[in-house]
Design a protein around this motif. Structure first.
Motif, PDB file in Angstrom:
ATOM      1  N   LEU A 178      44.081  36.093  44.240  1.00 29.11           N
ATOM      2  CA  LEU A 178      43.382  37.185  44.605  1.00 29.11           C
ATOM      3  C   LEU A 178      44.491  38.491  44.915  1.00 29.11           C
ATOM      4  CD1 LEU A 178      40.564  38.951  45.026  1.00 29.11           C
ATOM      5  CD2 LEU A 178      41.030  38.470  47.386  1.00 29.11           C
ATOM      6  N   LYS A 197      44.117  49.535  38.538  1.00 32.04           N
ATOM      7  CA  LYS A 197      42.834  48.705  37.665  1.00 32.04           C
ATOM      8  C   LYS A 197      43.770  47.295  37.629  1.00 32.04           C
ATOM      9  CE  LYS A 197      40.929  52.814  35.787  1.00 32.04           C
ATOM     10  NZ  LYS A 197      41.353  53.778  34.795  1.00 32.04           N
ATOM     11  N   HIS A 204      42.004  30.961  39.900  1.00 35.63           N
ATOM     12  CA  HIS A 204      40.622  31.285  41.341  1.00 35.63           C
ATOM     13  C   HIS A 204      41.713  30.606  42.388  1.00 35.63           C
ATOM     14  CE1 HIS A 204      41.196  26.461  40.477  1.00 35.63           C
ATOM     15  NE2 HIS A 204      41.491  26.834  41.436  1.00 35.63           N
ATOM     16  N   GLU A 205      42.860  30.560  41.976  1.00 40.22           N
ATOM     17  CA  GLU A 205      43.356  30.549  43.603  1.00 40.22           C
ATOM     18  C   GLU A 205      43.936  32.172  43.624  1.00 40.22           C
ATOM     19  OE1 GLU A 205      45.135  25.676  43.010  1.00 40.22           O
ATOM     20  OE2 GLU A 205      46.543  27.642  42.397  1.00 40.22           O
ATOM     21  N   ASN A 220      43.493  37.623  34.835  1.00 41.10           N
ATOM     22  CA  ASN A 220      42.189  36.189  34.541  1.00 41.10           C
ATOM     23  C   ASN A 220      42.680  35.939  36.616  1.00 41.10           C
ATOM     24  OD1 ASN A 220      40.116  35.364  34.337  1.00 41.10           O
ATOM     25  ND2 ASN A 220      41.185  33.356  33.329  1.00 41.10           N
ATOM     26  N   THR A 221      42.026  36.725  37.118  1.00 42.32           N
ATOM     27  CA  THR A 221      42.498  35.710  39.005  1.00 42.32           C
ATOM     28  C   THR A 221      41.543  36.461  39.485  1.00 42.32           C
ATOM     29  OG1 THR A 221      43.241  37.751  40.001  1.00 42.32           O
ATOM     30  CG2 THR A 221      45.012  36.188  38.964  1.00 42.32           C
ATOM     31  N   ASN A 222      40.715  36.459  40.334  1.00 37.48           N
ATOM     32  CA  ASN A 222      39.964  36.956  41.325  1.00 37.48           C
ATOM     33  C   ASN A 222      40.646  38.316  41.660  1.00 37.48           C
ATOM     34  OD1 ASN A 222      38.290  34.483  41.782  1.00 37.48           O
ATOM     35  ND2 ASN A 222      40.133  33.698  42.705  1.00 37.48           N
ATOM     36  N   GLY A 223      39.641  39.069  41.399  1.00 38.99           N
ATOM     37  CA  GLY A 223      39.656  40.333  41.249  1.00 38.99           C
ATOM     38  C   GLY A 223      39.013  41.342  42.255  1.00 38.99           C
ATOM     39  N   PHE A 224      39.688  42.294  43.233  1.00 38.95           N
ATOM     40  CA  PHE A 224      38.986  43.287  44.220  1.00 38.95           C
ATOM     41  C   PHE A 224      39.267  45.195  44.160  1.00 38.95           C
ATOM     42  CE2 PHE A 224      38.056  45.376  47.704  1.00 38.95           C
ATOM     43  CZ  PHE A 224      36.646  45.089  48.640  1.00 38.95           C
ATOM     44  N   CYS A 225      38.279  45.352  42.968  1.00 38.99           N
ATOM     45  CA  CYS A 225      38.701  46.391  42.844  1.00 38.99           C
ATOM     46  C   CYS A 225      37.788  47.288  44.083  1.00 38.99           C
ATOM     47  CB  CYS A 225      38.299  47.311  41.440  1.00 38.99           C
ATOM     48  SG  CYS A 225      39.308  46.666  40.057  1.00 38.99           S
ATOM     49  N   PRO A 259      43.298  44.729  38.632  1.00 36.08           N
ATOM     50  CA  PRO A 259      42.961  43.725  38.875  1.00 36.08           C
ATOM     51  C   PRO A 259      41.680  43.476  37.151  1.00 36.08           C
ATOM     52  CG  PRO A 259      42.516  44.358  40.601  1.00 36.08           C
ATOM     53  CD  PRO A 259      43.329  45.215  40.180  1.00 36.08           C
ATOM     54  N   GLN A 260      41.876  44.949  37.022  1.00 36.54           N
ATOM     55  CA  GLN A 260      40.635  44.365  36.133  1.00 36.54           C
ATOM     56  C   GLN A 260      41.455  43.914  34.821  1.00 36.54           C
ATOM     57  OE1 GLN A 260      37.922  45.927  35.366  1.00 36.54           O
ATOM     58  NE2 GLN A 260      36.979  45.888  38.038  1.00 36.54           N
ATOM     59  N   THR A 310      43.053  38.481  29.776  1.00 38.04           N
ATOM     60  CA  THR A 310      42.472  39.363  29.395  1.00 38.04           C
ATOM     61  C   THR A 310      42.039  40.214  28.238  1.00 38.04           C
ATOM     62  OG1 THR A 310      40.416  39.511  30.973  1.00 38.04           O
ATOM     63  CG2 THR A 310      42.482  39.827  31.821  1.00 38.04           C
ATOM     64  N   SER A 311      41.236  40.731  29.226  1.00 38.73           N
ATOM     65  CA  SER A 311      41.179  42.235  28.009  1.00 38.73           C
ATOM     66  C   SER A 311      42.018  43.116  27.887  1.00 38.73           C
ATOM     67  CB  SER A 311      39.752  42.872  28.134  1.00 38.73           C
ATOM     68  OG  SER A 311      39.872  43.325  29.786  1.00 38.73           O
ATOM     69  N   LEU A 326      44.388  31.154  49.587  1.00 36.36           N
ATOM     70  CA  LEU A 326      44.611  32.141  48.648  1.00 36.36           C
ATOM     71  C   LEU A 326      45.349  32.768  48.512  1.00 36.36           C
ATOM     72  CD1 LEU A 326      41.325  34.592  48.812  1.00 36.36           C
ATOM     73  CD2 LEU A 326      41.452  32.355  46.667  1.00 36.36           C
TER      74      LEU A 326
END
Lengths: 559, 283
Positions: B41, B51, B38-39, B57-62, B53-54, B8-9, B82
């Motif tokens: 987290l 950081k 998507h599978e 490219n997966t589900n992310g929880f910060c 999860p930022q 990702t970024s 998951l």
């Protein structure tokens, strides 16, 4: 006409069981019940009592004057005798002697010993009580079988009760009634049942009186309902777990009292910032800090309303009675899902622990709305967790359920995709988006319940569990006074519903707030939000529940 | 790596930061395991490592500082399908989140915990962390840190963790191999990953670690808890890398029949009839 019985003794003498038997038998015999529990924060000793009020008409609150006492020790007689009516009676063991014709010193211990269990002495006293009331022993056996797991103990207690019948003559005529099929439930049990009805599948909490009984009830249903009840290592873990479970897609809840809520506060903001639905029960007790652990107060209102740093939408619902607690808990889950925010249910020890008869909850009224957008994103459409929308509500999907789409949530300020940003422009847009949700929420707030008639001089304002005492006081005042009283009792309390309040305040000559705190927190909130000022207040903060009688006396005397 | 579905970024980490290699290794491990974004987290608390999860490219929880573990385990309890991974730092995990670290080992929820351990607070610019060595001088500890450093591996072992490992961000291939095993392990897996903080830790540098670390060889018995504890205490001139201990035991889900069998909690319908029946308790 109703009766008010007190069962008193030291912690550990089995008053809870006795009261439960008494309540259940009376309920099955067709009476309406309202029972309060006054217990000290200790496991043994001290002085605890339970007051069981019962009658033919629905009861909204407890009352102070007594017409019967079961005293398991001498202290009980000494402490409570002055509240006993002239015609009242005290049932106690013959070792307890008072020069008072109301005190019936009976061979309770001896009788219980004769059936082989001195602990069943309380049951013998219950037998005496039933007999005085001209009741027979029908239904008693069924109730005992429900109360005691061991059959032999149930049998022993039944014998103890029937032996009690032999110790006195009937004093009153029995009132023939029929079980009305009502349920006998307290506020916390109603919250727990509401959570189950709403489809809550994850409850995490750290034990704290008087909130623990929510977790206790849910835990007894854990296997049957196939939900998870997790006792967390601390309150912070409890709320962060609930948020994680909710993020993953199940309905989740946490519960605590004021001190525990203080620990949870940062995560209440997390639910607001990440826009993750969350239901939190805050069952108040007198503070600050440890305060009076087993007693009641309403002093957390302003704390809860303005909890957590920063600004974010949240809702606070004060619970008025067990029936309200059930339906509002269900509604809290729906609103939390709809607005993707924390919804706080505000109760207190009074409501948590009093049991009352109420109509069985109507599951036909229970609707579960999740407001999920999984289907809309199964195609190529780009998913943005925090998409800016007109009403501020962004589409929510369940992580893992939509192939190719991921859900990123953040406690930092973030852009539409959930990525951290420090852009001034995005910050304002996101803040506005979150706060915009309140505008729609305000259109569906429930106005406070109005008690009284169209014509009134004095408007009383109260919230939450004071509903019962205030309702009873208004009824009494209006039947015995030329002054006409009315009351508004708030359930939804933040955001503050203002329509009915503004309308009724206009017609009131006097406005009086009645609250269980020292500073008049509702009055202050109303003043701040509407400019409406109360001219007088009735405040109680000694940890004991205010009764209709107290309110009545204060209003009658002060008019 | 071939197709980079987890990319990702750009990150906001310093050039040379150990986090960069750990992130790359994580993406590679997930790719090799054939997971889809998507599978998965990825959960973080607060801090530079948190950081992560930022940047994947997966589900992310910060979430909140110190609170990565509670939402991670709850998400796994809610949805056992998951793959749940925590990436957070030594301050977040062992300091602010110490209580959760301890008690979740007791729970043994099937998640993977990568602790980016640089022995310093990075985000707040260089204060001592729970793993900072005695004598380490910082702005807040001008006379050197006086507190005994925490030994997270020894602590985890003492609490009965089933998978305890140490890796080094400077040896990516080895790191990936440990990540693969940790993610596939059934139960709570802790990997303490040593990494340099190029901006704020001038003591435990890339060179400092490189000189000291060595890999456990095949003769090491990873199923011996006492041997693992002894290895966990090795620190200073020689620092062992590898899987110190691995032993499957019943997970949280295994202990609750309805979590173990059948669909995840999120896929279960509410049995309204049953709940209506609960009202009988109150009659």
């Amino acid at each position: 006409m109703d009766y008010n019985r007190l069962i008193g003794g030291a912690a550990g003498q089995g008053m809870d069981t006795l009261a439960a038997i008494l309540e259940r038998v009376l309920k099955r015999k067709g009476f309406e019940i309202f029972t309060i529990r006054d217990y000290m924060s200790r496991v043994r000793g001290g002085h605890n009592f339970i007051q069981v009020r019962f009658g033919q008409k629905a009861l909204n609150s407890h009352r102070d004057n007594l017409d019967g006492i079961i005293a398991l020790n001498e202290e009980t007689v000494r402490i409570h005798r002055e509240r006993l009516s002239e015609e009242g009676f005290v049932i106690c063991d013959k070792e307890i002697q008072f020069e008072d014709k109301r005190v019936l010193s009976l061979p309770l211990k001896e009788t219980a010993k004769s059936i082989g269990n001195v602990k069943a002495m309380g049951s013998t006293a219950l037998g005496v009580l039933f007999k005085l009331f001209g009741m027979d022993d029908s239904l008693v056996e069924d109730v005992l079988n429900l109360t005691f797991e061991r059959e032999d103990i149930a049998k022993q207690n039944f014998m103890a009760i029937t032996k009690g019948f032999e110790l006195v003559e009937s004093k009153y005529e029995s009132i023939p009634l029929k079980d009305q099929g009502k349920i006998l439930i307290n506020g916390n049990q109603a919250i727990a049942l509401g959570a189950l009805a709403a489809g809550c599948k994850f409850y995490s909490a750290y034990p704290m009186t008087p909130s623990t009984s929510i977790m206790n009830y849910l835990a007894t249903k854990m296997d049957e309902a196939e939900i998870v009840v997790e006792q967390a290592e601390d309150e912070i873990a409890a709320i962060n777990m609930a948020i994680g479970a909710s993020y993953a897609g199940v309905r989740a809840m946490t519960g605590t009292s004021g001190g525990g809520f203080a620990l949870k506060v940062e995560a209440v903001g997390l639910s607001g910032m990440q826009e993750i639905p969350l239901v939190i029960a805050e069952i108040q007790r007198p503070g600050p800090t440890t305060g009076l652990p087993t007693r009641t107060e309403q002093a957390d209102l302003r704390f809860v309303v303005s909890c957590a740093p920063g600004e974010f939408p949240k809702m606070v619902i004060a619970l008025r009675n067990p029936e309200d607690a059930f339906y509002q808990t269900v509604r809290a889950f729906n609103l939390a899902d709809k607005y993707q925010m924390p919804v706080i249910l505000l109760g207190d020890q009074y409501l948590a622990d009093y049991t009352t008869t109420t109509a069985p909850f109507d599951f036909g009224k229970v609707e579960i709305n999740r407001y999920l957008s999984n289907e809309a994103y199964t195609g190529d459409k780009e998913y943005r967790r925090y998409e800016i929308t007109e009403n501020g509500i962004s589409p929510r999907i369940i992580p893992g359920k939509v192939p190719g789409k991921v859900v990123l949530v953040d406690s930092d300020e973030h852009d539409e995709s959930g990525h951290i940003t420090e852009s001034a422009e995005v910050r304002v847009k996101m803040n506005d988006k979150r706060m915009r949700k309140l505008e729609q929420l305000k259109t569906e707030l429930l106005e406070p319940e109005f008690i009284g008639g169209e014509e009134f001089d004095t408007l009383l304002l109260a919230w939450g569990s004071l509903y019962g005492p205030v309702k009873e006081a208004v009824d009494q005042l209006n039947s015995s006074s030329t002054k006409r009283f009315a009351a508004l009792v708030f359930g939804d309390i933040w955001p503050l519903p203002q329509k009915l309040l503004t309308e009724k305040a206009k017609n009131a000559k006097k406005i009086i707030n009645i609250e269980q705190n020292a500073t008049g927190q509702l009055a202050a909130l109303i003043m701040e939000e509407t400019g409406i000022k109360c001219s007088r207040n009735i405040l109680k903060y000694d940890g004991r529940p205010i009764s209709a009688q107290e309110i009545y006396t204060k209003l009658k005397g002060g008019m | 790596m071939g197709e980079c579905k987890f990319c990702t970024s750009e990150t906001a980490w310093c050039p040379g930061c150990g986090d960069l290699n750990i992130l790359d290794a994580l993406k590679e491990a997930l790719n090799r395991l054939g997971r889809e974004p998507h599978e998965v987290l990825v959960v973080g608390g607060i801090g530079q490592a948190a950081k992560t999860p930022q940047y994947i490219n997966t589900n992310g929880f910060c979430g909140l500082h110190g609170r990565a573990v509670p939402p991670a385990i709850a998400a796994k309890i809610a949805n056992k399908d998951l793959t749940v991974i925590i990436d957070s730092g030594d301050g977040d995990t062992y300091g602010e989140g110490g209580n959760h670290f301890i008690h979740n080992i007791r729970r043994n929820v099937d998640i993977t915990h990568f602790v980016h351990d640089n022995q310093i607070y990075g985000l707040t610019k260089g204060q001592a962390s729970p793993t900072t060595d005695v004598g380490h001088v910082t702005e807040v500890q001008p006379d050197g840190s006086i507190n005994t450093p925490m030994n997270p591996l020894l602590l985890a072992l003492s609490l009965g963790a089933g998978f305890v490992a140490r890796a080094f961000s400077g040896d990516k291939e080895h790191l990936v191999s440990i990540m693969l095993e940790a993610i596939q392990f059934r139960g709570y897996a802790l990997v303490d990953i040593l990494q340099p903080c190029v901006s704020f830790n001038k003591v435990n540098t890339f060179q400092w670690y490189s000189k000291r670390v060595y890999k456990l060889d095949e003769s090491y018995p990873a199923s011996n808890r006492l041997a693992a504890m002894e290895k966990a205490m090795e620190w200073g001139e020689r620092i062992p890398l590898g899987i110190l201990y691995k032993e499957e035991k019943p997970t949280y889900h295994d202990r609750i029949p309805y979590l173990k069998e059948g669909p995840s909690l999120i896929d279960r319908e509410v049995d309204r009839k049953k709940i209506v029946g609960f009202m009988e308790d109150f009659k």
